[in-house]
Design a protein around this motif. Structure first.
Motif, PDB file in Angstrom:
ATOM      1  N   PRO A 178       0.853  -1.195   0.000  1.00 39.17           N
ATOM      2  CA  PRO A 178       0.000   0.000   0.000  1.00 39.17           C
ATOM      3  C   PRO A 178       0.889   1.246   0.000  1.00 39.17           C
ATOM      4  CG  PRO A 178       0.035  -1.008   2.171  1.00 39.17           C
ATOM      5  CD  PRO A 178       0.776  -1.933   1.252  1.00 39.17           C
ATOM      6  N   LEU A 179       0.402   2.293  -0.637  1.00 37.62           N
ATOM      7  CA  LEU A 179       1.165   3.531  -0.727  1.00 37.62           C
ATOM      8  C   LEU A 179       0.201   4.684  -0.556  1.00 37.62           C
ATOM      9  CD1 LEU A 179       4.060   4.592  -1.380  1.00 37.62           C
ATOM     10  CD2 LEU A 179       3.299   4.770  -3.756  1.00 37.62           C
ATOM     11  N   GLU A 180       0.438   5.497   0.459  1.00 36.44           N
ATOM     12  CA  GLU A 180      -0.468   6.598   0.753  1.00 36.44           C
ATOM     13  C   GLU A 180       0.303   7.916   0.778  1.00 36.44           C
ATOM     14  OE1 GLU A 180      -3.230   8.037   4.456  1.00 36.44           O
ATOM     15  OE2 GLU A 180      -3.105   5.887   4.052  1.00 36.44           O
ATOM     16  N   LEU A 181      -0.145   8.861  -0.025  1.00 36.14           N
ATOM     17  CA  LEU A 181       0.449  10.185  -0.041  1.00 36.14           C
ATOM     18  C   LEU A 181       0.052  10.919   1.236  1.00 36.14           C
ATOM     19  CD1 LEU A 181       2.037  12.347  -1.632  1.00 36.14           C
ATOM     20  CD2 LEU A 181      -0.128  13.000  -2.704  1.00 36.14           C
ATOM     21  N   GLN A 182       1.040  11.460   1.929  1.00 38.76           N
ATOM     22  CA  GLN A 182       0.819  12.194   3.170  1.00 38.76           C
ATOM     23  C   GLN A 182       0.992  13.684   2.906  1.00 38.76           C
ATOM     24  OE1 GLN A 182       0.223  10.453   6.235  1.00 38.76           O
ATOM     25  NE2 GLN A 182      -0.039   8.818   4.742  1.00 38.76           N
ATOM     26  N   ALA A 183       0.390  14.503   3.722  1.00 31.27           N
ATOM     27  CA  ALA A 183       0.576  15.949   3.603  1.00 31.27           C
ATOM     28  C   ALA A 183       2.025  16.295   3.937  1.00 31.27           C
ATOM     29  CB  ALA A 183      -0.365  16.680   4.559  1.00 31.27           C
ATOM     30  N   TYR A 192       7.124  15.276  -1.757  1.00 35.54           N
ATOM     31  CA  TYR A 192       5.986  14.368  -1.613  1.00 35.54           C
ATOM     32  C   TYR A 192       6.379  13.268  -0.643  1.00 35.54           C
ATOM     33  CZ  TYR A 192       4.688  17.056  -5.609  1.00 35.54           C
ATOM     34  OH  TYR A 192       4.395  18.111  -6.424  1.00 35.54           O
ATOM     35  N   ARG A 193       5.589  13.132   0.408  1.00 33.37           N
ATOM     36  CA  ARG A 193       5.847  12.158   1.469  1.00 33.37           C
ATOM     37  C   ARG A 193       4.824  11.032   1.339  1.00 33.37           C
ATOM     38  NH1 ARG A 193       8.703  12.883   5.869  1.00 33.37           N
ATOM     39  NH2 ARG A 193       8.713  15.130   5.558  1.00 33.37           N
ATOM     40  N   PHE A 194       5.334   9.812   1.318  1.00 35.38           N
ATOM     41  CA  PHE A 194       4.479   8.629   1.221  1.00 35.38           C
ATOM     42  C   PHE A 194       4.680   7.754   2.438  1.00 35.38           C
ATOM     43  CE2 PHE A 194       5.454   9.939  -3.074  1.00 35.38           C
ATOM     44  CZ  PHE A 194       4.221   9.889  -3.704  1.00 35.38           C
ATOM     45  N   GLU A 195       3.619   7.080   2.834  1.00 31.13           N
ATOM     46  CA  GLU A 195       3.716   6.070   3.878  1.00 31.13           C
ATOM     47  C   GLU A 195       3.365   4.729   3.250  1.00 31.13           C
ATOM     48  OE1 GLU A 195       1.340   5.015   7.831  1.00 31.13           O
ATOM     49  OE2 GLU A 195       2.440   6.921   7.950  1.00 31.13           O
ATOM     50  N   THR A 196       4.141   3.707   3.591  1.00 25.91           N
ATOM     51  CA  THR A 196       3.929   2.381   3.025  1.00 25.91           C
ATOM     52  C   THR A 196       4.310   1.320   4.043  1.00 25.91           C
ATOM     53  OG1 THR A 196       4.396   0.972   1.103  1.00 25.91           O
ATOM     54  CG2 THR A 196       6.235   2.238   1.979  1.00 25.91           C
ATOM     55  N   ASP A 197       3.962   0.095   3.725  1.00 24.65           N
ATOM     56  CA  ASP A 197       4.301  -1.064   4.560  1.00 24.65           C
ATOM     57  C   ASP A 197       5.141  -2.013   3.720  1.00 24.65           C
ATOM     58  OD1 ASP A 197       2.669   0.011   6.562  1.00 24.65           O
ATOM     59  OD2 ASP A 197       0.916  -1.064   5.825  1.00 24.65           O
ATOM     60  N   LEU A 198       6.459  -1.937   3.866  1.00 22.32           N
ATOM     61  CA  LEU A 198       7.358  -2.783   3.090  1.00 22.32           C
ATOM     62  C   LEU A 198       7.636  -4.060   3.874  1.00 22.32           C
ATOM     63  CD1 LEU A 198       9.807  -0.067   1.733  1.00 22.32           C
ATOM     64  CD2 LEU A 198       7.719  -0.993   0.686  1.00 22.32           C
ATOM     65  N   SER A 199       7.039  -5.143   3.413  1.00 19.41           N
ATOM     66  CA  SER A 199       7.078  -6.407   4.152  1.00 19.41           C
ATOM     67  C   SER A 199       8.267  -7.285   3.798  1.00 19.41           C
ATOM     68  CB  SER A 199       5.787  -7.184   3.889  1.00 19.41           C
ATOM     69  OG  SER A 199       5.665  -7.436   2.497  1.00 19.41           O
ATOM     70  N   MET A 200       9.063  -6.865   2.828  1.00 17.52           N
ATOM     71  CA  MET A 200      10.162  -7.709   2.380  1.00 17.52           C
ATOM     72  C   MET A 200      11.399  -6.856   2.098  1.00 17.52           C
ATOM     73  SD  MET A 200       9.839 -10.341  -0.765  1.00 17.52           S
ATOM     74  CE  MET A 200      10.336 -11.994  -0.456  1.00 17.52           C
ATOM     75  N   GLU A 201      12.546  -7.362   2.509  1.00 22.72           N
ATOM     76  CA  GLU A 201      13.810  -6.689   2.249  1.00 22.72           C
ATOM     77  C   GLU A 201      14.134  -6.787   0.760  1.00 22.72           C
ATOM     78  OE1 GLU A 201      18.454  -7.230   3.669  1.00 22.72           O
ATOM     79  OE2 GLU A 201      16.874  -8.248   4.777  1.00 22.72           O
ATOM     80  N   GLY A 202      14.724  -5.744   0.204  1.00 24.30           N
ATOM     81  CA  GLY A 202      15.136  -5.783  -1.197  1.00 24.30           C
ATOM     82  C   GLY A 202      14.827  -4.503  -1.929  1.00 24.30           C
ATOM     83  N   ALA A 203      14.902  -4.594  -3.258  1.00 18.51           N
ATOM     84  CA  ALA A 203      14.698  -3.426  -4.113  1.00 18.51           C
ATOM     85  C   ALA A 203      13.217  -3.252  -4.439  1.00 18.51           C
ATOM     86  CB  ALA A 203      15.504  -3.581  -5.398  1.00 18.51           C
ATOM     87  N   TRP A 204      12.743  -2.052  -4.284  1.00 13.52           N
ATOM     88  CA  TRP A 204      11.350  -1.687  -4.568  1.00 13.52           C
ATOM     89  C   TRP A 204      11.343  -0.566  -5.594  1.00 13.52           C
ATOM     90  CZ3 TRP A 204       6.886  -3.712  -2.206  1.00 13.52           C
ATOM     91  CH2 TRP A 204       7.118  -4.625  -1.176  1.00 13.52           C
TER      92      TRP A 204
END
Length: 126
Positions: A77-82, A89-101
């Motif tokens: 999930p990727l959510e744009l934050q104020a 541009y600030r985003f909040e996300t849940d990165l569940s796996m190590e590696g390249a995104w």
């Protein structure tokens, strides 16, 4: 109908392509981010001719996936934050796996006839 859809896809792809008259770049503030929930990613949009941030762009596409590691189906999930800094541009996300995104962004910049689309690669680390 299939040809119409294919033609539309080609037209959209070409409208997002980077041309010589398009000196804009999204830049990651940090290329490495912390693995886990509530991860923050900060990006700035820069006019490469001047080195200054572009304050009034409107983001309309954002996606994050693990395509650099061959797992494009692995998304988060990727959510744009104020953000209080224009051009950032600030985003909040849940990165569940190590590696390249891969972070894919598309934006409409005032004064440009076509939107821009860029793909940035960041690293999720423990």
């Amino acid at each position: 109908m299939v040809l119409l859809l294919v033609g539309t896809g080609v037209a959209l792809a070409s409208s997002f392509s980077r041309g010589s008259s398009d000196p804009y770049a999204f830049e990651l503030v940090e290329r490495e981010v912390k693995l886990g929930y509530g991860t923050t990613i900060l990006v700035r949009l820069v006019d490469e001719r001047t080195g200054k941030v572009v304050p009034d762009a409107v983001l309309f596409i954002s996606r994050i996936d693990m395509s650099p590691d061959g797992m494009a189906a692995m998304t988060a999930p990727l959510e744009l934050q104020a953000d209080t800094m224009p051009g950032y541009y600030r985003f909040e996300t849940d990165l569940s796996m190590e590696g390249a995104w891969a972070l894919t962004l598309a934006a409409k910049i005032p004064g440009l006839p076509n939107p821009i689309q860029r793909r940035l690669v960041l690293q999720a680390v423990p």
